[in-house]
Write an enzyme that holds these catalytic residues in place. Structure first.
Site, PDB file in Angstrom:
ATOM      1  N   ASN A   9     -36.670  74.015  96.697  1.00  0.00           N
ATOM      2  CA  ASN A   9     -35.574  74.266  97.731  1.00  0.00           C
ATOM      3  C   ASN A   9     -35.550  73.020  98.360  1.00  0.00           C
ATOM      4  O   ASN A   9     -36.370  72.857  99.328  1.00  0.00           O
ATOM      5  CB  ASN A   9     -36.042  75.313  98.582  1.00  0.00           C
ATOM      6  CG  ASN A   9     -35.134  75.515  99.926  1.00  0.00           C
ATOM      7  OD1 ASN A   9     -33.901  75.002 100.007  1.00  0.00           O
ATOM      8  ND2 ASN A   9     -35.512  76.112 101.030  1.00  0.00           N
ATOM      9  N   LYS A  11     -33.773  72.154 100.847  1.00  0.00           N
ATOM     10  CA  LYS A  11     -33.182  72.160 101.937  1.00  0.00           C
ATOM     11  C   LYS A  11     -32.172  70.986 102.531  1.00  0.00           C
ATOM     12  O   LYS A  11     -31.518  70.503 101.700  1.00  0.00           O
ATOM     13  CB  LYS A  11     -34.449  72.155 103.080  1.00  0.00           C
ATOM     14  CG  LYS A  11     -35.503  73.192 102.753  1.00  0.00           C
ATOM     15  CD  LYS A  11     -36.480  73.308 103.964  1.00  0.00           C
ATOM     16  CE  LYS A  11     -37.420  74.350 103.392  1.00  0.00           C
ATOM     17  NZ  LYS A  11     -38.435  74.626 104.335  1.00  0.00           N
ATOM     18  N   HIS A  96     -33.284  83.014 103.551  1.00  0.00           N
ATOM     19  CA  HIS A  96     -34.525  82.024 104.151  1.00  0.00           C
ATOM     20  C   HIS A  96     -34.500  82.024 105.427  1.00  0.00           C
ATOM     21  O   HIS A  96     -33.628  82.329 106.446  1.00  0.00           O
ATOM     22  CB  HIS A  96     -34.179  80.468 103.542  1.00  0.00           C
ATOM     23  CG  HIS A  96     -35.324  79.601 103.617  1.00  0.00           C
ATOM     24  ND1 HIS A  96     -35.698  79.364 104.723  1.00  0.00           N
ATOM     25  CD2 HIS A  96     -35.903  79.432 102.661  1.00  0.00           C
ATOM     26  CE1 HIS A  96     -36.727  78.492 104.554  1.00  0.00           C
ATOM     27  NE2 HIS A  96     -37.016  78.524 103.254  1.00  0.00           N
ATOM     28  N   GLU A  98     -35.194  79.925 107.737  1.00  0.00           N
ATOM     29  CA  GLU A  98     -34.370  79.199 108.572  1.00  0.00           C
ATOM     30  C   GLU A  98     -32.904  79.584 108.883  1.00  0.00           C
ATOM     31  O   GLU A  98     -32.437  79.385 109.852  1.00  0.00           O
ATOM     32  CB  GLU A  98     -34.434  77.845 107.710  1.00  0.00           C
ATOM     33  CG  GLU A  98     -36.038  77.239 107.800  1.00  0.00           C
ATOM     34  CD  GLU A  98     -36.090  76.098 106.850  1.00  0.00           C
ATOM     35  OE1 GLU A  98     -37.405  75.648 106.948  1.00  0.00           O
ATOM     36  OE2 GLU A  98     -35.175  76.007 105.938  1.00  0.00           O
ATOM     37  N   GLU A 168     -42.219  84.754 102.085  1.00  0.00           N
ATOM     38  CA  GLU A 168     -42.506  83.151 102.640  1.00  0.00           C
ATOM     39  C   GLU A 168     -43.081  83.648 104.097  1.00  0.00           C
ATOM     40  O   GLU A 168     -42.280  83.855 105.010  1.00  0.00           O
ATOM     41  CB  GLU A 168     -41.355  82.362 102.961  1.00  0.00           C
ATOM     42  CG  GLU A 168     -40.109  83.375 103.067  1.00  0.00           C
ATOM     43  CD  GLU A 168     -39.007  82.328 103.496  1.00  0.00           C
ATOM     44  OE1 GLU A 168     -38.794  80.836 103.123  1.00  0.00           O
ATOM     45  OE2 GLU A 168     -38.023  82.794 104.324  1.00  0.00           O
ATOM     46  N   GLY A 174     -43.665  74.619 106.466  1.00  0.00           N
ATOM     47  CA  GLY A 174     -43.754  73.245 106.767  1.00  0.00           C
ATOM     48  C   GLY A 174     -44.810  73.096 107.896  1.00  0.00           C
ATOM     49  O   GLY A 174     -44.821  72.002 108.418  1.00  0.00           O
ATOM     50  N   SER A 214     -45.702  76.722 101.810  1.00  0.00           N
ATOM     51  CA  SER A 214     -46.506  75.610 101.989  1.00  0.00           C
ATOM     52  C   SER A 214     -47.341  75.536 100.500  1.00  0.00           C
ATOM     53  O   SER A 214     -48.594  75.275 100.653  1.00  0.00           O
ATOM     54  CB  SER A 214     -47.442  75.203 103.209  1.00  0.00           C
ATOM     55  OG  SER A 214     -46.734  74.991 104.203  1.00  0.00           O
TER      56      SER A 214
END
Length: 251
Positions: A9, A11, A96, A98, A168, A174, A214
Site C-alpha cells: 500500500n 499511500k 483502511h 486512515e 491492521e 507507522g 508495521s
C-alpha cells in the site's frame, strides 16, 4: 486452499515517475523468483494506468487504494469502481484505518464501496482493526467483529469469498510497534471464527486474512508462520523494492 498474499500500500507517496520506477523495480525483482504468494501493489489513482503498462500481470497484481461509494455522477474528485477497473487494476483497498479516521468513512459507506467493487470484478482488500485505547481496554475483539458484521455480513457467501481481509492494529501502523506473533494470530483466529459463525467453517477457511501493522522483512517470517495469517498488507516497507521483496520471500 486459501491464497498467501503480500500487498503493498503505497499511500500518498511517489510522483508518477517515481511510481513507475518503483513498479518496474518490483517487477524486475520478481523475475526468476518462485514467489510462494501472490504479489500485489496498490498505488495512487494517478499511477494506475501507467503502472499497469509496465508490469507483468502474471507476476504482479495491481490495485487502487480506495474507490467511491457511488457509481458515477456529480461527485467532484471521486474515483469510481468502474474507473479503477478500466485501468487494468484487479484489487482495491477499502476501509483502511486512515480513511476511517481522517475521512469519516463508516460501515454504511464501506458496505456500498464493497458492493460496487465486487460488481466490477475487483477484489476488495478490506481493512479492520482497533485503536490503542480499544486494545488497552480489552474491547478489541468486539470492535473488529462489529466492523466485519456491519460492513460485510449483508453479502452472500459467494460474494464474501471474493474478499481479502486485512487486520491492521491501528496502534501499530507507522509507529514501529508490531503486534506480537501471538497477538496477531489470536486476532486472525478470532476473525476466522467470526466468519465461520455467519458463513460456516468452509467459507472461513477459504478467506485470506493479511496482517497490516508495521510488517517488515525482519518480522514477516514469524508472522507468516502463524496458521491463520496468510500474508501482509505492507505500508512503508513497500516503498523500497528490496525491502518489499524481503517480505515476499518470507514465505
Amino acid at each position: 486452499m486459501r491464497k498467501n498474499i503480500v500487498a503493498g500500500n503505497w499511500k500518498m507517496n511517489t510522483t508518477l515517475q517515481e511510481g513507475i520506477q518503483l513498479a518496474n523495480d518490483v517487477n524486475e525483482a520478481l523475475k526468476g523468483v518462485d514467489a510462494k504468494c501472490d504479489v500485489v501493489i496498490c498505488v495512487p489513482f494517478t499511477h494506475l494506468a501507467s503502472v499497469n503498462a509496465v508490469i507483468d500481470p502474471e507476476k504482479l497484481g495491481l490495485g487502487a487504494e480506495n474507490c467511491a461509494d457511488h457509481l458515477k455522477g456529480a461527485y467532484t474528485g471521486e474515483v469510481s469502481a468502474p474507473m479503477v477497473a478500466s485501468t487494468g487494476a484487479k484489487y482495491v483497498i477499502l476501509g483502511h484505518s486512515e480513511r476511517r479516521q481522517y475521512y469519516g468513512e463508516t460501515s454504511e459507506t464501506l458496505k456500498e464501496k464493497v458492493k460496487l467493487a465486487l460488481a466490477e470484478g475487483l477484489t476488495p482488500i478490506f481493512c479492520i482493526g482497533e485503536v490503542l485505547e480499544e486494545r488497552e481496554n480489552g474491547t478489541y475483539n468486539d470492535v473488529v467483529k462489529a466492523q466485519i458484521e456491519e460492513a460485510l455480513f449483508d453479502l452472500s457467501a459467494d460474494d464474501f469469498k471474493k474478499i481479502v481481509l486485512a487486520y491492521e492494529p491501528v496502534w501499530a501502523i507507522g509507529t514501529g510497534k508490531t503486534a506480537t506473533d501471538e497477538q496477531a494470530q489470536d486476532m486472525h483466529a478470532h476473525i476466522r471464527s467470526t466468519i465461520a459463525g455467519k458463513y460456516g467453517k468452509e467459507v472461513a477457511d477459504e478467506i485470506s486474512i493479511l496482517y497490516g501493522g508495521s510488517c517488515k522483512p525482519g518480522n514477516a517470517k514469524g508472522l507468516f508462520a502463524q496458521p491463520d495469517i496468510d500474508g501482509g498488507l505492507i505500508g512503508g516497507a513497500a516503498l523500497d523494492a528490496e525491502s518489499f521483496m524481503g517480505i515476499v520471500t518470507a514465505f
